[in-house]
Design a protein around this motif. Structure first.
Motif, short mmCIF file in Angstrom:
data_model
loop_
_atom_site.label_atom_id
_atom_site.label_comp_id
_atom_site.label_asym_id
_atom_site.label_seq_id
_atom_site.Cartn_x
_atom_site.Cartn_y
_atom_site.Cartn_z
N THR A 1 -18.54 34.32 -10.66
CA THR A 1 -18.18 33.02 -11.22
C THR A 1 -17.99 31.98 -10.12
OG1 THR A 1 -17.12 34.08 -13.11
CG2 THR A 1 -16.49 31.80 -12.65
N THR B 1 -19.01 24.93 -9.91
CA THR B 1 -20.04 24.58 -10.89
C THR B 1 -19.68 25.05 -12.29
OG1 THR B 1 -21.26 26.64 -10.49
CG2 THR B 1 -21.83 24.73 -9.12
N GLU B 2 -18.57 25.77 -12.40
CA GLU B 2 -18.10 26.30 -13.68
C GLU B 2 -19.21 27.05 -14.39
OE1 GLU B 2 -15.81 23.60 -16.07
OE2 GLU B 2 -15.17 22.45 -14.30
N SER B 3 -19.76 28.03 -13.68
CA SER B 3 -20.85 28.85 -14.24
C SER B 3 -20.71 30.27 -13.71
CB SER B 3 -22.21 28.28 -13.83
OG SER B 3 -22.36 28.33 -12.42
N THR B 4 -21.43 31.18 -14.37
CA THR B 4 -21.38 32.58 -13.99
C THR B 4 -22.77 33.17 -13.91
OG1 THR B 4 -19.16 33.05 -14.87
CG2 THR B 4 -20.67 34.89 -14.79
N GLU B 5 -22.98 33.96 -12.87
CA GLU B 5 -24.18 34.77 -12.76
C GLU B 5 -23.74 36.18 -13.14
OE1 GLU B 5 -27.86 34.68 -9.67
OE2 GLU B 5 -25.90 35.11 -8.80
N GLN C 1 -28.10 34.20 -16.00
CA GLN C 1 -27.41 32.97 -15.66
C GLN C 1 -26.69 32.45 -16.91
OE1 GLN C 1 -27.31 31.97 -12.57
NE2 GLN C 1 -28.83 33.46 -11.83
N PRO D 1 -24.51 29.33 -17.65
CA PRO D 1 -23.86 28.06 -17.34
C PRO D 1 -22.70 27.80 -18.30
CG PRO D 1 -25.99 27.69 -18.38
CD PRO D 1 -25.92 29.15 -18.07
N GLY D 2 -21.60 27.28 -17.76
CA GLY D 2 -20.45 26.94 -18.58
C GLY D 2 -19.56 28.12 -18.94
#
Length: 561
Positions: free
Chosen positions: A495, A499-503, A536, A538-539
């Protein structure tokens, strides 16, 4: 178990603890101790990660005690604090002590409270019933003080600390001429008030004479006894009674068991000692501390009413996330902010669960409700946990209540919340020196949906390059662990806080497809690398509020399909 021990109540969070889990345990234990006056002890059931270490060090707080198992231990049950005795006390004294304490076993201990042996009622009764030769008293190396005590006598000549360790015991019932033929040097002679018999025994070099029926000992006999080194004792008993009782003066060391003793340590688990106790014929078993010092005794009966450790759970309410042995514990309270799990309790408990971003937000409310004092340190720990669990208010789990609590606590803790959060996250994402295993289990939880079992780990970082390196490192590790542990699916959230996203790393048959279904990803090639198992998202930053609910719904959908 001592009253003090029984009143210790453990406050503990989930396995692989995060900052919320650790700070909740510390601060709630502090609150409960303040409000109730009882002793609440914070604990942890795993390694403290770098982020939490930074927080604890910043506010000068020690790590909670590591608790890897809460199964019922010997120290959790009632240990009978039977007083240890000296190995040289008489059989009669040992018997009297047993009767007074209503016990059947006495431990013999050294000056340093080290266990030397055990004497039982059976050993004593056997000593009364067995027929011994007349030299048994000296073979047992019986101290004169024991003889005096047993015969309720009085020392006339000699030293009560000396030992009768040679010769035999006999009764001088014959006339002096005949006595000369059977009294040998070092014998102990029980006799009456006849001057001639006393004189004969001393001249035949007896080590001790016992004068019965409270008869007076003349000055001449005293002087001769002194010159010959003969101990003189008087007793109010007649010769028959004195002869019958004298074997009870022998030391317990001669009869007690000293080898192959079955002992337990106070840290031993009850489940582990049941079979051992059942296989032995003894009633009582000695308990030792970690240094080998004697603490007390337990019997099989003590195990019947054994009660588990008293526990308060924070930041979780599911058995698979709880400390090992939780099924043996007595759960008193649960304070949590997650979905309801499946922990069963023996009796009703205080359960407080609220849909907030951090458990400590609830604990902060409880501080306010009770009016308990809050130190700068406590405020700092509470604030840190909210920052951690809500990613400084970026997580969708964050509520207005969390934000208001954190800002108020930051003021109490006298910190710049933005700067402190940046430093805290940086400390937590410094992973270069850590192994794949340490990173994987830093924040790992197991879940199940129907027959499917899966585990999800998460790392949050401000550094995108670091997260890229972790993806390369962790994918092979996840594949290895998934096969070794036979878990259906494994996932790992990388996380990015900024960018407030997670892979999401996905390993296991059907894992990418489950995520594609969960998040309605229509074009797999654009959004999922099926070969590598990387998605991916996002959010998505929250495991609890975003990933888990979507996965559970997808499991149900795929199962129904």
């Amino acid at each position: 178990m001592s009253e003090e021990r029984r009143h210790q109540i453990l406050v503990i969070g989930h396995k692989n603890p995060d900052t919320d889990s650790i700070c909740s345990a510390i601060c709630y234990a502090r609150l409960k101790s303040e409000v109730t006056g009882k002793e609440y002890i914070p604990g942890r059931t795993g390694r403290v990660n770098e982020e939490t270490q930074f927080v604890l060090k910043f506010f000068g707080q020690e790590e909670p005690k590591l608790i890897d198992n809460v199964k019922t231990q010997v120290r959790d049950i009632e240990i009978r604090e039977t007083q240890g005795v000296d190995r040289n006390i008489s059989l009669k004294k040992a018997w009297n002590l047993m009767q007074a304490a209503n016990v059947v076993t006495l431990p013999a201990v050294s000056d340093g409270n080290v266990l030397e042996g055990l004497i039982t009622v059976g050993d004593i009764t056997k000593s009364y019933m067995n027929v011994y030769d007349s030299s048994i008293l000296s073979k047992a190396k019986t101290q004169y003080s024991n003889i005096i005590e047993t015969l309720e006598g009085m020392l006339v000549i000699g030293d009560e600390n000396n030992y009768f360790d040679q010769g035999k015991v006999l009764i001088a019932a014959a006339n002096p001429d005949l006595m000369e033929s059977y009294i040998n040097p070092h014998d102990l002679v029980i006799l009456g008030n006849r001057y001639e018999s006393q004189l004969c025994a001393i001249e035949m070099e007896a080590d001790c004479i016992i004068v019965c029926e409270g008869a007076a000992v003349s000055m001449t006999i005293r002087k001769l006894a002194q010159e010959h080194g003969c101990t003189v004792i008087t007793t109010p008993y007649d010769t028959y009674t004195a002869a019958r009782l004298i074997n009870q003066s022998m030391p317990i060391s001669f009869f007690m068991k000293t080898e192959n003793l079955t002992t337990f340590e106070d840290t031993d688990f009850i489940d582990d000692i049941r079979e051992v106790m059942a296989s032995k014929r003894y009633w009582d078993f000695p308990i030792l501390d970690k240094e080998g010092k004697y603490k007390g005794m337990i019997s099989r009966r003590n195990l019947l009413g054994a009660r588990g450790k008293q526990i308060v759970l924070v930041d979780h309410n599911e058995k698979n996330q709880a400390v090992t042995g939780i099924e043996n514990a007595e759960i008193l309270e649960i304070i949590d902010h997650h979905k309801l799990g499946a922990i069963e309790t023996i009796s009703p408990v205080f359960f407080r669960s609220q849909p907030v971003g951090s458990t400590v937000t609830i604990i902060y409310q409880m501080y306010n409700e009770t009016g308990a004092p809050m130190s700068r340190q406590t405020a700092g720990l509470l604030c840190s946990a909210i920052i951690s669990d809500t990613l400084l208010f970026r997580s969708p789990t964050c509520t207005r209540m969390d934000e208001l609590a954190a800002l108020a606590l930051a003021g109490e803790a006298q910190i710049d919340i933005e700067k402190f959060a940046a430093d805290m996250f940086a400390a937590g994402s410094n992973l270069k020196e850590r192994s794949d295993e340490e990173i994987f289990y830093q924040d790992f939880k197991r879940f199940s949906a129907g027959k499917i079992s899966f585990g999800i780990g998460q790392i949050s970082s401000l550094n995108a390059d670091e997260l890229d390196q972790l993806r390369i490192r962790l994918l092979p590790y996840l594949k290895k662990i998934q096969k070794e542990r036979k878990i259906d699916m494994l996932f790992f959230m990388l996380t990015n806080i900024l960018t407030e996203s997670t892979e999401l790393l996905c390993v296991g048959a059907g894992a990418p497809h489950l995520i594609r279904t969960a998040f309605r990803i229509e074009v797999p090639r654009d959004r999922i690398d099926q070969k590598e198992g990387v998605v991916q998202l996002p959010g998505v930053v929250s495991r609890k509020k975003q990933l888990i609910p979507a996965m559970m719904a997808a499991c149900e959908e795929l199962g129904n399909g």
